[in-house]
Design an enzyme around this catalytic site. Structure first.
Site: not given
Length: 501
Positions: A340, A430
């Site tokens: 990410s 997340h």
């Protein structure tokens, strides 16, 4: 462009073209034959058409007539310019909201009614329920029944949110917020996960869908058609959520790489594929994928495509559905992870450097940076070199920056908060989804975009499906960030530096 743009653009028809005479929304035609008009005439026309629709509220007129009026309103709105749209939304929010005086009057009557008079109580409750429903909610429901009407409402909410940001006057902003909340509640209902369709995208998918997959990619821009073909080809998986009312419009796009290990960089994804393929140089098919070598699934890009669906959780459900899909397809997968980006880290870092360079560096690190930069003012020197990505080619500088930047990045991700949740929006997403902060990766994305966002640093968030629900609940309810020991230790080293200031 990878493909010829959709026929709307070929014809010169765009959403903002005020001279539009044929409005086509997602292949569905809203036809109108209007003369070109001035902004004032457009705003007046919008107002009149809005009044035309509401004239039929609480009447026995056929729904077909009301829907035709609503369709004409949608067409006029798409034709209009930004200023006209904003005036229309302000009118809608103010004039067609709930009427507070009526609510108070009915509420007083209800309170004054004897408790044993059930018939009258129910009557007042029904009246109260009716007047608590705004007129514009009725309009939204009518538009939602039209072909491509749901897409119109999603676009409308994008404009409402933009107007909220630009509206400074408090009272006016409050009514715009109420308009937004009413529409958001409807979209939350209509876009619940039970109504969504999970669709896998391959090179054989429709041309316009592939074009949108390319256009919507926000994290790692797709370079050309070969790049796109690879991202939807073997050892990759691309899944989207679609909605029955927006069938050819991906709502969320998730790109997944199938690897042998969890990569620590964008290049590492390609390296994993090279290792798996070995000496094979020819193009392979999905049937030829070696399932025994796939040990990890990497979610390397997730993009929400509709600004009007902000605040409606779709991406978290998509990740979990895709995780189950790839595990069932590749039973040897034992590791689920993201690779990410860390958006806004560089901006945050520069601001901290501006405030106090000792917030980031030790005294010894400052001296070393001064020598390398040949600049007494370390903050100013770093601001100059961080203007582009060329510094990533300077080996000595990169080695010097590696430890302090990873250290402060761990602090930023693990300790910097907004309303008790992670400050970084990707981290917050997340963590809410039940993931664990697992590993910070130095110069994982040295592209200009990656360096501009986070000095090239990326992070792996691990997904342990059997623990994700518990992790999510602990984060949302108790603000607990689940992180690996390594990240916690690195963040604590930064904490020690801060405590000495």
């Amino acid at each position: 462009m990878i493909f010829i743009k959709f026929h709307l653009r070929v014809l010169g028809i765009t959403r903002n073209n005020k001279f539009i005479s044929k409005c086509i929304i997602n292949n569905s035609k809203f036809l109108c034959c209007q003369k070109t008009s001035t902004p004032y005439e457009t705003e007046t026309c919008l107002r009149k058409q809005l009044e035309e629709v509401f004239k039929f509220k609480n009447t026995n007129v056929s729904n077909w007539i009301i829907e035709n009026k609503a369709r004409a309103l949608c067409i006029e709105y798409y034709k209009s310019q930004k200023m006209d749209r904003q005036q229309f939304l302000q009118l809608l929010a103010a004039k067609y909201a709930v009427q507070h005086d009526d609510i108070c009057n009915i509420a007083k009557k209800l309170l004054c009614t004897e408790s044993n008079n059930k018939r009258l109580i129910i009557s007042y409750e029904q009246k109260l329920k009716s007047i608590l429903t705004s007129d514009y909610q009725w309009l939204f429901l009518i538009i939602g029944r039209l072909e491509s009407g749901v897409k119109f409402l999603v676009d409308l909410r994008t404009d409402i949110m933009e107007l909220m940001v630009e509206t400074k006057e408090t009272d006016e902003n409050i009514v715009i917020q109420q308009l937004n909340m009413t529409l958001q509640d409807l979209l939350l209902l209509w876009f619940s996960v039970g109504f969504l369709h999970l669709e896998r995208i391959t090179w054989q998918s429709a041309c316009d869908i592939l074009q949108k997959i390319s256009d919507y990619e926000a994290i790692h821009p797709i370079k050309n058609w070969l790049d796109l073909k690879q991202r939807v080809g073997p050892y990759r998986r691309c899944y989207v959520f679609t909605h029955p009312s927006m069938p050819r419009e991906p709502l969320v796009v998730l790109h997944t790489a199938l690897c042998d290990i969890i990569p620590d960089s964008v290049k590492g994804i390609e390296d994993a594929k090279t290792r798996i393929l070995g000496d094979k140089r020819k193009e392979i098919t999905f049937q030829e994928e070696d399932k025994s070598k796939i040990k990890a699934a990497i979610f390397y890009s997730i993009t929400s495509t509709q600004k009007g669906l902000k605040g409606i959780e779709l991406g978290n459900y998509l990740i979990k559905e895709v995780a189950n899909k790839v595990i069932s397809e590749f039973p040897m997968i034992r590791e689920l992870s993201t690779l990410s980006p860390i958006p806004n880290f560089r901006s945050w870092l520069l601001e901290k450097l501006k405030q106090d360079v000792n917030y980031i560096f030790t005294a010894d690190e400052c001296k070393s940076m001064q020598n390398i930069l040949k600049e007494e003012n370390v903050a100013l020197g770093l601001k100059k070199i961080f203007n582009n990505s060329l510094w990533t080619n300077e080996k000595e500088l990169c080695e010097m920056l590696r430890e302090p930047l990873i250290r402060v990045c761990a602090w930023y991700l693990y300790k910097e908060k907004r309303r008790n949740y992670a400050l970084n929006n990707v981290a917050n997403f997340h963590l809410r989804n039940g993931a664990v902060m697992w590993r910070i990766n130095w110069l994982a994305d040295p592209s200009p975009r990656g360096v501009a966002n986070s000095c090239g640093i990326m992070i792996n968030y691990r997904y342990y499906l059997h623990e994700s629900e518990k992790n999510s609940q602990n984060y949302i309810e108790n603000y607990f960030i689940n992180a690996s020991e390594d990240i916690i230790n690195i963040a604590m080293r930064q904490n020690e530096l801060r405590s000495k200031m």
